[in-house]
Structure formats: structure tokens, C-alpha cells
Design an enzyme around this catalytic site. Structure first.
Site, mmCIF file in Angstrom:
data_model
loop_
_atom_site.group_PDB
_atom_site.id
_atom_site.type_symbol
_atom_site.label_atom_id
_atom_site.label_comp_id
_atom_site.label_asym_id
_atom_site.label_seq_id
_atom_site.Cartn_x
_atom_site.Cartn_y
_atom_site.Cartn_z
ATOM 1 N NE ARG A 223 -4.239 -1.544 0.282
ATOM 2 C CZ ARG A 223 -4.369 -2.646 -0.456
ATOM 3 N NH1 ARG A 223 -3.417 -2.970 -1.308
ATOM 4 N NH2 ARG A 223 -5.433 -3.408 -0.358
ATOM 5 C CG HIS A 271 -3.799 -1.380 -6.519
ATOM 6 N ND1 HIS A 271 -4.162 -0.686 -5.388
ATOM 7 C CD2 HIS A 271 -3.776 -2.696 -6.156
ATOM 8 C CE1 HIS A 271 -4.357 -1.542 -4.394
ATOM 9 N NE2 HIS A 271 -4.135 -2.777 -4.835
HETATM 10 P P1 NDP Z 1 -1.049 -11.161 5.823
HETATM 11 O O1 NDP Z 1 -1.933 -10.601 6.881
HETATM 12 O O2 NDP Z 1 -1.168 -12.612 5.496
HETATM 13 O O3 NDP Z 1 0.487 -10.922 6.212
HETATM 14 C C1 NDP Z 1 0.941 -9.747 6.791
HETATM 15 C C2 NDP Z 1 2.406 -9.931 7.185
HETATM 16 O O4 NDP Z 1 2.895 -8.681 7.658
HETATM 17 C C3 NDP Z 1 2.604 -10.952 8.317
HETATM 18 O O5 NDP Z 1 3.755 -11.714 8.094
HETATM 19 C C4 NDP Z 1 2.813 -10.060 9.554
HETATM 20 O O6 NDP Z 1 3.626 -10.617 10.561
HETATM 21 C C5 NDP Z 1 3.525 -8.884 8.936
HETATM 22 N N1 NDP Z 1 3.375 -7.695 9.766
HETATM 23 C C6 NDP Z 1 2.249 -7.042 10.126
HETATM 24 N N2 NDP Z 1 2.529 -5.997 10.922
HETATM 25 C C7 NDP Z 1 3.866 -6.010 11.085
HETATM 26 C C8 NDP Z 1 4.769 -5.189 11.794
HETATM 27 N N3 NDP Z 1 4.348 -4.154 12.528
HETATM 28 N N4 NDP Z 1 6.072 -5.482 11.737
HETATM 29 C C9 NDP Z 1 6.526 -6.558 11.020
HETATM 30 N N5 NDP Z 1 5.718 -7.377 10.316
HETATM 31 C C10 NDP Z 1 4.400 -7.103 10.350
HETATM 32 O O7 NDP Z 1 -1.264 -10.267 4.525
HETATM 33 P P2 NDP Z 1 -1.160 -10.722 2.994
HETATM 34 O O8 NDP Z 1 0.161 -11.341 2.782
HETATM 35 O O9 NDP Z 1 -2.366 -11.472 2.600
HETATM 36 O O10 NDP Z 1 -1.256 -9.283 2.272
HETATM 37 C C11 NDP Z 1 -0.322 -8.247 2.487
HETATM 38 C C12 NDP Z 1 -0.800 -6.956 1.836
HETATM 39 O O11 NDP Z 1 -0.652 -7.022 0.432
HETATM 40 C C13 NDP Z 1 -2.286 -6.637 2.011
HETATM 41 O O12 NDP Z 1 -2.543 -6.064 3.275
HETATM 42 C C14 NDP Z 1 -2.557 -5.685 0.870
HETATM 43 O O13 NDP Z 1 -2.406 -4.356 1.305
HETATM 44 C C15 NDP Z 1 -1.485 -6.008 -0.150
HETATM 45 N N6 NDP Z 1 -2.026 -6.506 -1.422
HETATM 46 C C16 NDP Z 1 -1.736 -5.838 -2.596
HETATM 47 C C17 NDP Z 1 -2.182 -6.294 -3.806
HETATM 48 C C18 NDP Z 1 -1.834 -5.606 -5.087
HETATM 49 O O14 NDP Z 1 -2.361 -5.952 -6.154
HETATM 50 N N7 NDP Z 1 -0.921 -4.661 -5.078
HETATM 51 C C19 NDP Z 1 -3.023 -7.500 -3.901
HETATM 52 C C20 NDP Z 1 -3.273 -8.133 -2.635
HETATM 53 C C21 NDP Z 1 -2.783 -7.637 -1.442
HETATM 54 P P3 NDP Z 1 3.196 -11.922 11.383
HETATM 55 O O15 NDP Z 1 3.279 -13.057 10.392
HETATM 56 O O16 NDP Z 1 4.216 -12.042 12.429
HETATM 57 O O17 NDP Z 1 1.807 -11.694 11.875
HETATM 58 C C1 OXD Z 2 -5.920 -6.468 -2.243
HETATM 59 C C2 OXD Z 2 -5.537 -5.611 -3.375
HETATM 60 O O1 OXD Z 2 -5.794 -6.050 -1.097
HETATM 61 O O2 OXD Z 2 -5.904 -5.910 -4.529
HETATM 62 O O3 OXD Z 2 -6.335 -7.612 -2.494
HETATM 63 O O4 OXD Z 2 -4.838 -4.611 -3.178
#
Ligand code: NDP
Ligand code: OXD
Length: 308
Positions: A223, A271
Site C-alpha cells: 500500500r 495497482h
Molecule cells: P497477511 O496478513 O497474510 O500478512 C501480513 C504480514 O505482515 C505478516 O507476516 C505479519 O507478521 C507482517 N506484519 C504485520 N505488521 C507487522 C509489523 N508491525 N512489523 C513486522 N511485520 C508485520 O497479509 P497478505 O500477505 O495477505 O497481504 C499483504 C498486503 O498485500 C495486504 O494487506 C494488501 O495491502 C497487499 N495486497 C496488494 C495487492 C496488489 O495488487 N498490489 C493484492 C493483494 C494484497 P506476522 O506473520 O508475524 O503476523
Molecule cells: C488487495 C488488493 O488487497 O488488490 O487484495 O490490493
């Protein structure tokens, strides 16, 4: 009980068709064409209008159409009783992983540089590093981070991952929250796959860029709010960063006058790293609806306090 779609810019009719195939007897409406708001117990949101849900008194679940949920959690008018779910989908993971792999190869094989050179009919050869010689570091080792790490590893890259809690993942060198410095000092291509939370807004700033080896590159597929744009531009000016590949922005579409558009070292995609696939993802939306009806536990529920 009815299902209502609050989907901006995301092909509402197509989603409705897929859901209707899975739930043929179910009433599915597209906001604002809602016959009786009191009947709506299940809403599906992608960037809904803030405050819109307050008119739906019997709403029990808001399902994000994507993996990210900040667009829902930032709406303070949503009652704490309402459950929020998100998409966890194999296709979403594969698409994200292949997008990041493509960009890592573009960086390591100098493809972006050659595209710039082509604009000037410039024939200039550069040496390159193989994947085996290149370290990619992923911020956020959740569902998408892990899938991306694995595909990068399968394609020969050395992969490092950083997350809040320590992970054990075959072939990936993992770091927990307190080990950020160690992680950054080795990372040559930094990939951001963190969710937006109170702790992560603005986390990718000069402190992070300055700890990377000089001439590293940055890929943001998470993001725009996670990154300090001014610090990113400065890191590019100083050549601390070589390339910034940006798929997500604070404001989308990226405004025409934004400095990123014309920056020679910034690559922009709209995006589109990984788009939720209606065919695969509508299955879990339908399943959660049935679970709600049957009063069973829902899938992929978000911890609203934690923020992801
Ligand atoms: P998840 O919730 O599965 O994973 C989030 C990860 O971030 C976890 O490993 C978590 O750690 C880590 N995390 C969260 N907070 C912290 C912190 N303060 N410090 C360190 N690590 C942290 O999310 P997803 O993998 O499913 O998705 C990630 C993001 O990708 C989404 O939130 C979205 O914004 C973005 N996205 C973008 C897309 C695009 O087309 N550009 C498409 C889909 C998603 P822990 O494992 O320890 O909990
Ligand atoms: C999602 C995205 O969060 O598309 O899935 O950004």
C-alpha cells in the site's frame, strides 16, 4: 437475509454473476439499489463510501474483496460487533508471486534501464547479477509474502523475510521484528508486502532506505501509505536506491502532477500486481455466507484490534 455488494471500480455485475451461480436462491443486490436495508446481513466491500454501513442495522459481516482490509477498518462508523473477513486465495498468491518475480528479474537483468536507453536509441551493454547472486528481502511474511518468497527461491534468488513474529520457512532466511537492521543490511531488492496498521504506516522511510546496500531497488506491492514518498525520492536522488517499482499509491489513480510519473528511476503499474479473481475468490465469499447462515465459524476473519 440478503447480500449486498459495495464495490467501487471492481466490476460489480461480474461478482454478482459468480455469486449467483454459487448461491442461486440468494438475493444479491448492488448498492445503492437495495430494496430493504434491514435485510442485509452480509456485505462485500471494496473501498466502500465511508459511513455507508450505518444504515444497515442488521449487518453482521463485511467481507473485503481483497486481501487488504484497511479500507474497511479505517471506517470508524463500523460497529465493533461486525466481523470483517478478507480474501486468502491461491490464485491471488500465485499472481502476486509472479508479479514480484517478474520485477526482480527486470531489475537484475537491467530491463528497466534498457527500456530507458531505447527511448534515446542508446546501445549500451551492462553486466548483470544472476538470481543466485541477488538477495531479495520481503517485508511481511504473511500469505502473500511467503508465496512470493517461495517462487523467488525456486527461481534461484536468495530470499530473506522479515515479519512481526519469527517464521521457519524452508530455504528462506527469516528475521523477526527486532532484527530489521540485519535484514536490511543484506537486502538488494526490497519488496514491501506489509498490511497497513498503526505500526506500519510510513514504516518505509529514510531509516529503512539508508540501511540497504547502496544501489538497491524497492518494489512496493502492498500500500502507498506504508512509504514516505519524499524519503523515497531523496533515496533515488542520492542513488541510495537504483529503481523504485511502485504498484500502489497513497492516492489512486496516481494524480497526473505527481513527481513519480516522470521520474526516470520510477516504474509505475496501476495497482495490478494481483487482482482478486472472481472465479476463484467468490467461492470463499459464498462459503462464508453459508457459514453465517448456519452460525458456523467464518473463514479468514481479520483481527480488528491488530489491524490485519
Ligand atoms: P497477511 O496478513 O497474510 O500478512 C501480513 C504480514 O505482515 C505478516 O507476516 C505479519 O507478521 C507482517 N506484519 C504485520 N505488521 C507487522 C509489523 N508491525 N512489523 C513486522 N511485520 C508485520 O497479509 P497478505 O500477505 O495477505 O497481504 C499483504 C498486503 O498485500 C495486504 O494487506 C494488501 O495491502 C497487499 N495486497 C496488494 C495487492 C496488489 O495488487 N498490489 C493484492 C493483494 C494484497 P506476522 O506473520 O508475524 O503476523
Ligand atoms: C488487495 C488488493 O488487497 O488488490 O487484495 O490490493
Amino acid at each position: 437475509m440478503s447480500i449486498a455488494l459495495f464495490i467501487q471500480h471492481r466490476f460489480s455485475e461480474r461478482w454478482k454473476d459468480h455469486l449467483t451461480t454459487l448461491l442461486p436462491d440468494q438475493k444479491i443486490e448492488i448498492y445503492p439499489e437495495i430494496e430493504n436495508p434491514d435485510m442485509v446481513e452480509y456485505a462485500i466491500s471494496w473501498k466502500h463510501e465511508m459511513g455507508v454501513f450505518s444504515q444497515f442495522k442488521n449487518l453482521k459481516v463485511i467481507a473485503s474483496l481483497g486481501a487488504g482490509v484497511h479500507h474497511i477498518l479505517k471506517d470508524e462508523s463500523i460497529s465493533k460487533e461486525i466481523k470483517v473477513t478478507r480474501i486468502v486465495d491461491d490464485q491471488l498468491q500465485k499472481d502476486m508471486a509472479s508479479f514480484v518475480l517478474t520485477q526482480c528479474l527486470n531489475v537484475s537483468r537491467n530491463i528497466f534501464q534498457y527500456l530507458r536507453q531505447q527511448e534515446n536509441k542508446e546501445w549500451k551493454l551492462s553486466t548483470y547479477k544472476t538470481p543466485e547472486e541477488t538477495k531479495v528481502g520481503i517485508l511481511g511474511m504473511g500469505v502473500l509474502g511467503k508465496a512470493t518468497a517461495q517462487l523467488l527461491h525456486q527461481n534461484g534468488f536468495q530470499v530473506l523475510g522479515w515479519s512481526r513474529s519469527k517464521k521457519e520457512i524452508d530455504h528462506i532466511t527469516t528475521y523477526e521484528a527486532s532484527e530489521l537492521n540485519q535484514f536490511l543490511s543484506q537486502t538488494e531488492i526490497l519488496v514491501c508486502l506489509l498490511p497497513i496498521t498503526k505500526a506500519t504506516i510510513g514504516i518505509v522511510n529514510h531509516e529503512i532506505f539508508n540501511q540497504l546496500p547502496k544501489g538497491s531497488s524497492f518494489i512496493n506491492v502492498a500500500r502507498g501509505e506504508l512509504v514516505e514518498d519524499a524519503d523515497l525520492l531523496q533515496a533515488l536522488e542520492k542513488k541510495q536506491l537504483n529503481w523504485a517499482i511502485l504498484d500502489v499509491f497513497k492516492e489512486e489513480p496516481l494524480p497526473e502532477d505527481h513527481l513519480f510519473w516522470e521520474h526516470p528511476k520510477v516504474v509505475i503499474t496501476p495497482h495490478s500486481a494481483s487482482l482478486t479473481n472472481p472465479k476463484t475468490a467468490s467461492k470463499q465469499l459464498a462459503e462464508n455466507y453459508l457459514r453465517l447462515e448456519e452460525k458456523k465459524d467464518l473463514l479468514n476473519v481479520v483481527d480488528r484490534e491488530r489491524g490485519y
